[in-house]
Design an enzyme around this catalytic site. Structure first.
Site, PDB file in Angstrom:
ATOM      1  CB  VAL A  11      -0.581  -0.229   1.751  1.00  0.00           C
ATOM      2  CG1 VAL A  11      -2.043   0.985   0.975  1.00  0.00           C
ATOM      3  CG2 VAL A  11      -1.912  -1.028   1.449  1.00  0.00           C
ATOM      4  N   GLY A  38       4.248  -1.090  -5.063  1.00  0.00           N
ATOM      5  CA  GLY A  38       5.090  -2.379  -4.750  1.00  0.00           C
ATOM      6  C   GLY A  38       5.399  -2.275  -6.218  1.00  0.00           C
ATOM      7  CE  LYS A  39      12.116  -1.623  -8.505  1.00  0.00           C
ATOM      8  NZ  LYS A  39      11.187  -0.072  -9.526  1.00  0.00           N
ATOM      9  N   GLY A  40       6.799  -5.354  -7.968  1.00  0.00           N
ATOM     10  CA  GLY A  40       6.319  -6.155  -8.246  1.00  0.00           C
ATOM     11  C   GLY A  40       5.482  -6.025  -8.661  1.00  0.00           C
ATOM     12  CB  THR A 211      16.270   3.523 -16.955  1.00  0.00           C
ATOM     13  OG1 THR A 211      16.431   3.704 -16.038  1.00  0.00           O
ATOM     14  CG2 THR A 211      14.909   2.833 -17.905  1.00  0.00           C
ATOM     15  CG  LEU A 212      20.624   7.152 -19.530  1.00  0.00           C
ATOM     16  CD1 LEU A 212      21.696   6.988 -20.775  1.00  0.00           C
ATOM     17  CD2 LEU A 212      22.024   5.979 -19.060  1.00  0.00           C
ATOM     18  N   GLY A 216      16.674   9.055 -21.520  1.00  0.00           N
ATOM     19  CA  GLY A 216      15.922   8.213 -22.190  1.00  0.00           C
ATOM     20  C   GLY A 216      16.867   6.712 -21.739  1.00  0.00           C
ATOM     21  CG  ASP A 243       8.158  -0.081 -10.808  1.00  0.00           C
ATOM     22  OD1 ASP A 243      10.018  -0.482 -10.356  1.00  0.00           O
ATOM     23  OD2 ASP A 243       8.132   0.230  -9.042  1.00  0.00           O
ATOM     24  NE  ARG A 276      -0.562   9.432 -17.294  1.00  0.00           N
ATOM     25  CZ  ARG A 276      -0.963   8.928 -18.686  1.00  0.00           C
ATOM     26  NH1 ARG A 276      -1.898   9.822 -19.895  1.00  0.00           N
ATOM     27  NH2 ARG A 276      -0.811   8.113 -19.103  1.00  0.00           N
TER      28      ARG A 276
HETATM   29  P1  ATP Z   1      11.881   5.679 -10.622  1.00  0.00           P
HETATM   30  O1  ATP Z   1      12.733   5.247  -9.654  1.00  0.00           O
HETATM   31  O2  ATP Z   1      11.003   7.539 -10.496  1.00  0.00           O
HETATM   32  O3  ATP Z   1      10.830   4.829 -10.977  1.00  0.00           O
HETATM   33  P2  ATP Z   1      14.167   5.472 -11.902  1.00  0.00           P
HETATM   34  O4  ATP Z   1      15.737   5.655 -11.283  1.00  0.00           O
HETATM   35  O5  ATP Z   1      14.214   3.028 -11.911  1.00  0.00           O
HETATM   36  O6  ATP Z   1      12.793   5.531 -12.354  1.00  0.00           O
HETATM   37  P3  ATP Z   1      14.609   6.688 -14.288  1.00  0.00           P
HETATM   38  O7  ATP Z   1      16.523   6.153 -15.456  1.00  0.00           O
HETATM   39  O8  ATP Z   1      13.976   7.538 -13.830  1.00  0.00           O
HETATM   40  O9  ATP Z   1      14.347   5.276 -13.695  1.00  0.00           O
HETATM   41  O10 ATP Z   1      13.519   6.305 -15.534  1.00  0.00           O
HETATM   42  C1  ATP Z   1      13.206   5.285 -16.825  1.00  0.00           C
HETATM   43  C2  ATP Z   1      13.072   5.777 -18.033  1.00  0.00           C
HETATM   44  O11 ATP Z   1      11.653   6.708 -17.733  1.00  0.00           O
HETATM   45  C3  ATP Z   1      13.691   6.640 -18.471  1.00  0.00           C
HETATM   46  O12 ATP Z   1      14.996   5.396 -19.290  1.00  0.00           O
HETATM   47  C4  ATP Z   1      12.587   7.224 -19.852  1.00  0.00           C
HETATM   48  O13 ATP Z   1      12.320   6.249 -21.349  1.00  0.00           O
HETATM   49  C5  ATP Z   1      11.796   7.725 -19.009  1.00  0.00           C
HETATM   50  N1  ATP Z   1      11.716   9.075 -18.496  1.00  0.00           N
HETATM   51  C6  ATP Z   1      12.322   9.609 -16.982  1.00  0.00           C
HETATM   52  N2  ATP Z   1      12.752  10.821 -16.540  1.00  0.00           N
HETATM   53  C7  ATP Z   1      12.401  11.108 -18.051  1.00  0.00           C
HETATM   54  C8  ATP Z   1      11.474  11.814 -18.158  1.00  0.00           C
HETATM   55  N3  ATP Z   1      12.256  13.489 -17.600  1.00  0.00           N
HETATM   56  N4  ATP Z   1      11.368  12.906 -19.782  1.00  0.00           N
HETATM   57  C9  ATP Z   1      11.023  11.565 -20.940  1.00  0.00           C
HETATM   58  N5  ATP Z   1      11.494  10.365 -20.173  1.00  0.00           N
HETATM   59  C10 ATP Z   1      11.361  10.362 -18.758  1.00  0.00           C
END
Ligand code: ATP
Length: 301
Positions: A11, A38-40, A211-212, A216, A243, A276
Site C-alpha cells: 500500500v 510495490g515494484k512487483g 535507464t537514464l 532516455g 517500473d 502526470r
Molecule cells: P524511478 O525510481 O523514479 O521510478 P528510475 O530511476 O528507476 O525511476 P529512470 O531512469 O529515472 O528510472 O526512468 C526510467 C525511464 O523513464 C527512462 O529511461 C526514460 O525512458 C523515462 N523518463 C524518466 N524521466 C524522464 C523525463 N524527464 N523525460 C522523458 N522520459 C523520462
C-alpha cells in the site's frame, strides 16, 4: 505463454510537497492519497497493459490491506498467486516534491519473509518459453535461486535489481538486466553508462538496458550498443517511471517485439508516466499503449 512476475506488493501512501523535508523537519503536504504499489505489482500491471498474459506471485499480509490489494490487482492482472502471510501487509510512504523528485520509505515484513521457490508451486506452473520478471525487493538468496531455476527450465529471465541487493557479481542467470544509472554504477563501479553496460554484460547478463531518466536509455545487446532517445515530457512526478519502463518492455518482448523497438516504446510509455501524478495511476492505459503501437491491438484481437 506467460510472464511470471515474482515480487512485492504494498500500500503506497503518497504526499505531494513543495519540497522534500530535511532531517528533523515537519512539513504540511499540499495533497495526499493512498494507492496500490510495490515494484512487483507496478511492473506486473505495466506488463499486463501491453496485452501480455501475466501471473503475479507476491506475498501479502493476512489483514484488510492484503484483501484490498488482492481486489485491486484482480482488476488488472490475468492470474494472481498471492501468498497470505501472518504478517502486516507491506506499506510505503512516497514523498514527491514540486519538481517531481521523490523519496520512498518501505516497511517490508512480507517481502522479507517470502521465498517464491519454497513450495514448488511456481516451478510447477511455469513452462519453457515463459518469462520470469523479478526486482530487488525479495531476499537476494531467494531471488537468485528463483532466477537460476527459471533459466535452467528454459525461461527468459528479466531482473530489475532495484532496490539494489548488496552484492550481485554473477549475472549468468539473467537474460535481460534493466537497471537505472545509479544502480548500474554501484553494481560495476563504472560511472559511464556505456562502460557499466559492457561490464554487466561481461558479468553474464545476455542483454542490458540502463535507464537514464530524462536522457532516455542505453541498450547493450551482445556486443552492440544503442542509445534509446527520451520522449519529450513535462515532468510532474517521476515515481514509477522505472517500473513503467521495465514492465512495459517485458510485456512488449513477450508480445514478440524486438528488444530495440520494445525499449523505444517503453521509453515513450515512461515519458507519459512522468508527465502526470501518481505511480501506477500514471502508467499508460492499454488504450494509450495501443495508440503508441497500433499493431499490438491487432495481434491481441
Ligand atoms: P524511478 O525510481 O523514479 O521510478 P528510475 O530511476 O528507476 O525511476 P529512470 O531512469 O529515472 O528510472 O526512468 C526510467 C525511464 O523513464 C527512462 O529511461 C526514460 O525512458 C523515462 N523518463 C524518466 N524521466 C524522464 C523525463 N524527464 N523525460 C522523458 N522520459 C523520462
Amino acid at each position: 505463454m506467460t510472464i511470471h512476475v515474482v515480487g512485492n506488493v504494498c500500500v503506497d501512501m503518497s504526499f505531494h510537497l513543495k519540497r522534500l523535508p530535511r532531517a528533523g523537519e515537519t512539513l504540511n503536504a499540499q495533497s495526499a492519497g493512498e494507492g496500490l504499489g510495490g515494484k512487483g505489482a507496478n511492473q506486473a500491471v505495466a506488463a499486463a497493459r501491453t496485452g501480455a498474459a501475466v501471473t503475479l506471485w507476491a506475498p501479502v499480509g493476512n489483514d484488510p490491506a492484503g484483501l484490498w490489494m488482492g481486489e485491486r490487482l484482480a482488476a488488472e492482472i490475468t492470474t494472481l498467486r498471492l501468498s497470505r502471510l501472518d504478517l502486516p501487509s507491506d506499506r510505503s510512504v512516497v514523498l514527491v516534491d514540486g519538481r517531481g523528485e521523490n523519496l520512498i520509505v518501505t516497511a517490508a515484513a512480507c517481502a522479507d519473509a517470502f521465498d517464491p521457490t519454497a513450495e514448488g508451486a511456481l516451478a510447477a506452473e511455469w513452462r519453457t518459453g515463459d518469462v520470469l520478471l523479478m526486482q530487488g525487493n525479495l531476499p537476494i538468496a531467494a531471488t537468485v535461486a528463483c532466477l537460476r531455476q527459471a533459466r535452467a527450465s528454459g525461461l527468459f529471465t528479466v531482473l530489475n535489481p532495484s532496490p539494489l541487493p548488496e552484492d550481485v557479481r554473477d549475472l549468468a542467470m539473467v537474460s535481460l538486466l534493466i537497471a537505472n544509472r545509479p544502480e548500474a554504477e554501484r553494481l560495476t563501479g563504472e560511472a559511464d553508462p556505456q562502460l557499466a553496460a559492457r561490464r554487466l554484460h561481461a558479468l553474464g547478463a545476455e542483454a542490458v538496458v540502463i535507464t537514464l531518466g530524462g536522457d532516455g536509455a542505453l541498450l547493450q545487446d551482445g556486443s552492440a550498443s544503442l542509445h534509446i532517445p527520451p520522449r519529450q515530457a513535462e515532468v510532474i512526478d517521476t515515481s514509477g517511471a522505472g517500473d513503467c519502463f521495465a514492465g512495459t518492455l517485458t510485456g512488449l518482448l513477450h508480445r514478440g517485439m524486438p528488444l530495440a523497438k520494445a525499449a523505444e516504446v517503453a521509453s515513450a510509455a515512461a515519458a507519459l508516466c512522468v508527465g502526470r501524478p501518481g505511480t501506477m495511476a500514471a502508467f499508460p492505459t492499454r488504450a494509450e499503449l495501443f495508440a503508441l503501437v497500433p499493431s499490438l491491438k491487432t495481434d491481441i484481437a
